[in-house]
Scaffold this motif. Structure first.
Motif, PDB file in Angstrom:
ATOM      1  N   GLY A 328      57.495   9.443 -13.111  1.00 54.61           N
ATOM      2  CA  GLY A 328      56.301  10.089 -13.629  1.00 54.61           C
ATOM      3  C   GLY A 328      56.561  11.346 -14.429  1.00 54.61           C
ATOM      4  N   GLN A 329      57.832  11.689 -14.624  1.00 58.39           N
ATOM      5  CA  GLN A 329      58.148  12.907 -15.376  1.00 58.39           C
ATOM      6  C   GLN A 329      57.715  12.764 -16.838  1.00 58.39           C
ATOM      7  N   GLN A 330      56.875  13.667 -17.296  1.00 59.21           N
ATOM      8  CA  GLN A 330      56.504  13.814 -18.710  1.00 59.21           C
ATOM      9  C   GLN A 330      55.838  12.560 -19.301  1.00 59.21           C
ATOM     10  N   VAL A 331      55.205  11.758 -18.456  1.00 57.19           N
ATOM     11  CA  VAL A 331      54.464  10.597 -18.966  1.00 57.19           C
ATOM     12  C   VAL A 331      53.107  10.546 -18.272  1.00 57.19           C
ATOM     13  N   SER A 332      52.218   9.720 -18.790  1.00 61.54           N
ATOM     14  CA  SER A 332      50.891   9.560 -18.197  1.00 61.54           C
ATOM     15  C   SER A 332      50.966   8.766 -16.906  1.00 61.54           C
ATOM     16  N   ILE A 333      49.874   8.790 -16.136  1.00 64.20           N
ATOM     17  CA  ILE A 333      49.815   7.998 -14.908  1.00 64.20           C
ATOM     18  C   ILE A 333      49.995   6.520 -15.219  1.00 64.20           C
ATOM     19  N   ALA A 334      49.348   6.043 -16.276  1.00 63.85           N
ATOM     20  CA  ALA A 334      49.446   4.626 -16.642  1.00 63.85           C
ATOM     21  C   ALA A 334      50.875   4.247 -16.996  1.00 63.85           C
ATOM     22  N   ALA A 335      51.572   5.107 -17.744  1.00 65.51           N
ATOM     23  CA  ALA A 335      52.961   4.828 -18.116  1.00 65.51           C
ATOM     24  C   ALA A 335      53.865   4.845 -16.890  1.00 65.51           C
ATOM     25  N   ALA A 336      53.638   5.792 -15.992  1.00 65.80           N
ATOM     26  CA  ALA A 336      54.426   5.857 -14.758  1.00 65.80           C
ATOM     27  C   ALA A 336      54.207   4.606 -13.917  1.00 65.80           C
ATOM     28  N   ASN A 337      52.969   4.127 -13.868  1.00 65.90           N
ATOM     29  CA  ASN A 337      52.673   2.903 -13.115  1.00 65.90           C
ATOM     30  C   ASN A 337      53.422   1.706 -13.690  1.00 65.90           C
ATOM     31  N   ARG A 338      53.455   1.599 -15.026  1.00 66.14           N
ATOM     32  CA  ARG A 338      54.160   0.482 -15.660  1.00 66.14           C
ATOM     33  C   ARG A 338      55.647   0.512 -15.332  1.00 66.14           C
ATOM     34  N   LEU A 339      56.239   1.697 -15.344  1.00 67.95           N
ATOM     35  CA  LEU A 339      57.662   1.829 -15.026  1.00 67.95           C
ATOM     36  C   LEU A 339      57.924   1.476 -13.559  1.00 67.95           C
ATOM     37  N   THR A 340      57.056   1.959 -12.681  1.00 69.38           N
ATOM     38  CA  THR A 340      57.213   1.648 -11.255  1.00 69.38           C
ATOM     39  C   THR A 340      57.104   0.149 -11.014  1.00 69.38           C
ATOM     40  N   GLN A 341      56.123  -0.484 -11.659  1.00 69.37           N
ATOM     41  CA  GLN A 341      55.941  -1.924 -11.503  1.00 69.37           C
ATOM     42  C   GLN A 341      57.167  -2.689 -11.988  1.00 69.37           C
ATOM     43  N   ARG A 342      57.735  -2.265 -13.102  1.00 71.00           N
ATOM     44  CA  ARG A 342      58.927  -2.926 -13.650  1.00 71.00           C
ATOM     45  C   ARG A 342      60.110  -2.770 -12.697  1.00 71.00           C
ATOM     46  N   LEU A 343      60.254  -1.584 -12.117  1.00 71.01           N
ATOM     47  CA  LEU A 343      61.343  -1.335 -11.170  1.00 71.01           C
ATOM     48  C   LEU A 343      61.196  -2.222  -9.942  1.00 71.01           C
ATOM     49  N   VAL A 344      59.987  -2.299  -9.415  1.00 71.56           N
ATOM     50  CA  VAL A 344      59.723  -3.096  -8.216  1.00 71.56           C
ATOM     51  C   VAL A 344      59.920  -4.587  -8.495  1.00 71.56           C
ATOM     52  N   ASP A 345      59.394  -5.057  -9.607  1.00 74.27           N
ATOM     53  CA  ASP A 345      59.516  -6.477  -9.938  1.00 74.27           C
ATOM     54  C   ASP A 345      60.976  -6.896 -10.119  1.00 74.27           C
ATOM     55  N   THR A 346      61.805  -5.993 -10.597  1.00 73.46           N
ATOM     56  CA  THR A 346      63.197  -6.332 -10.896  1.00 73.46           C
ATOM     57  C   THR A 346      64.121  -6.147  -9.699  1.00 73.46           C
ATOM     58  N   LEU A 347      63.952  -5.074  -8.949  1.00 74.68           N
ATOM     59  CA  LEU A 347      64.903  -4.737  -7.884  1.00 74.68           C
ATOM     60  C   LEU A 347      64.330  -4.839  -6.473  1.00 74.68           C
ATOM     61  N   GLY A 348      63.021  -5.058  -6.342  1.00 69.77           N
ATOM     62  CA  GLY A 348      62.415  -5.134  -5.013  1.00 69.77           C
ATOM     63  C   GLY A 348      62.833  -6.381  -4.260  1.00 69.77           C
ATOM     64  N   GLU A 349      62.725  -6.323  -2.931  1.00 73.25           N
ATOM     65  CA  GLU A 349      63.044  -7.455  -2.063  1.00 73.25           C
ATOM     66  C   GLU A 349      61.765  -8.227  -1.753  1.00 73.25           C
TER      67      GLU A 349
END
Length: 470
Positions: A328-349
């Motif tokens: 979430g550093q230096q980005v909007s809430i929506a952008a941070a959510n997209r990054l979090t979702q991408r991280l979870v979809d790729t590396l989550g169990e």
């Protein structure tokens, strides 16, 4: 007038306690307990039993203090289900940290000197803190808390007594039976005979002290929702979890009428259940006394519009909160959510039901994170944070994270705010706070740039200001 026993954890006067118990005011539930001399039982102020005479009661600031005075818990109001009483915790960092570690099972897995080393205090000093606050030793406090949690499980679940012993932190059934009888005054089987639980999944009732502004907490969770990990509805919030070696999920359904959440849990093992339930309480901020907090904020900043019952929106642990903060550093809430979702979809169990658990530190540390499509400097920060967790270079104190390149005070504070439920975080550099201050144009707030007047509840001031813009 009732004789007052000395109990440093009692922050109310006898007159306040008397008025609260006579009116059965739920706002005082958990802030004090009532020892009834004629029965030898202690109760919550909302107990439905016939009210005893004032001359027959004593007031205590905690269930442990009442038990150490010789009272056993009421079987009608069940003091084991009361919200906590943290009015005095905000400014007592060492003691608060000790309570958190003990409630998470620290003294079940290590000796008292080891706990003192973690806290950075002497054994004698810690014993004095507990003696002044509760009138008991740290070990006796830990045992009683285990027994109270076991009592809650016996009342509310269908778990066999052997599983209740394991879930409440006892290594053997014999030790559990002995401790339960000694501290509660009844055997586990006697508790079960008095009220048999209904069959069904493991569901616990977690009480809070009103007011509780669920709609705003729900809005915050929905605004930051990560699909697969979390799910939300009008009256519920749920997510997948990992705690040590335990994995599973929970769904918390809000029951506004009875001032509680009914929490259904699905776990692959039970030995960490107590710690998991306490983490759920923290995530939903069930133990805050918002009446005290908002009175303090109102006195500190007269004229500031406050929304009653706002609760800190938690995250599942420090590490997850830290990763989300970096994203979430230096980005909007929506952008941070997209990054979090991408991280979870790729590396989550993924589990058997197709739900996802947040990536482990090892999974993030072992990836180049190129799929995130973000600046290399921030990908490197994520990797450093995860690797430092894997190697043990850092732990669950975000203040120590600023030694890592790319982790500044804002990131560490956000991790403490959401991951640890720290009550005294002021996010002065947060863009949302700056927008709120500009919109409100409150003279006292603009002058007090550190929000020192709001301490030890600056996190709640942060939340109140966010509430004006989110």
């Amino acid at each position: 007038m009732t004789q007052r026993l000395h109990d440093d954890s009692l922050t109310l006067t006898a007159a306040q306690c008397q008025q609260a118990r006579l009116s059965r005011d739920p706002r005082f539930d958990g802030r004090f307990f009532i020892g009834v001399t004629t029965t030898g039982i202690y109760c919550r102020p909302i107990c439905p039993a016939v009210l005893p005479r004032e001359s027959h009661v004593h007031y205590y600031g905690s269930a442990v203090a009442a038990a150490s005075a010789g009272y056993r818990p009421c079987l009608r109001c069940r003091p084991d289900s009361a919200p906590e009483s943290p009015a005095w915790r905000g400014s007592q960092t060492t003691f608060t940290r000790a309570l958190q570690l003990i409630d998470q099972g620290a003294l079940q897995h290590q000796k008292l000197p080891e706990l003192c080393d973690r806290l950075g205090v002497g054994e004698r000093y810690l014993r004095q803190l507990f003696q002044r606050r509760f009138g008991v030793s740290p070990k006796r406090y830990a045992l009683y808390r285990q027994c109270l949690f076991a009592k809650q499980l016996l009342h509310q679940s269908t778990l066999p007594v052997t599983d209740v012993a394991l879930a409440s932190g006892f290594s053997s059934l014999r030790r559990f039976n002995d401790a339960f009888k000694r501290h509660i005054g009844l055997t586990p089987s006697e508790i079960r005979r008095q009220r048999a639980p209904k069959p069904g999944p493991l569901t616990l009732r977690l009480a809070y002290r009103p007011p509780y502004e669920w709609s705003r907490l729900r809005h915050f969770f929905a605004l930051h929702l990560t699909h697969g990990i979390e799910w939300i509805g009008d009256d519920h919030y749920g997510r997948t979890i990992r705690w040590g070696e335990t994995t599973g999920s929970f769904t918390a359904c809000h029951d506004a009428r009875h001032h509680r959440f009914d929490v259904s849990l699905a776990l692959d093992r039970l030995d960490q259940l107590n710690a998991i339930v306490r983490q759920i309480r923290q995530l939903l901020d069930l133990d805050a006394d918002t009446t005290i907090i908002e009175t303090h904020l109102g006195n500190a900043y007269p004229g500031l519009a406050l929304t009653p019952g706002l609760r800190l929106p938690g995250s599942w642990g420090i590490f997850e909160a830290g990763i989300r903060a970096v994203l979430g550093q230096q980005v909007s809430i929506a952008a941070a959510n997209r990054l979090t979702q991408r991280l979870v979809d790729t590396l989550g169990e993924r589990d058997a039901q197709g739900r996802v658990r947040f990536p482990t530190p090892a999974a993030i540390a072992g990836s180049d994170l190129a799929f995130l499509g973000m600046p290399a400097s921030r990908r490197d920060t994520l990797g450093r944070l995860a690797n430092a967790y894997v190697t043990g270079e850092i732990g669950d104190d975000p203040a120590s994270w600023t030694q890592l390149k790319g982790i500044g005070p804002w990131t560490a504070d956000v991790a403490a705010f959401r991951g640890a439920g720290h009550p005294d975080i002021w996010l002065a550099s947060d863009l949302g706070i700056k927008r709120a201050l500009k919109r409100l144009d409150h003279a006292a707030l603009n002058e007090d740039t550190s929000a020192e007047r709001a301490s030890p509840w600056r996190s709640y001031l942060t939340l109140q200001l966010w509430n004006h813009i989110l």
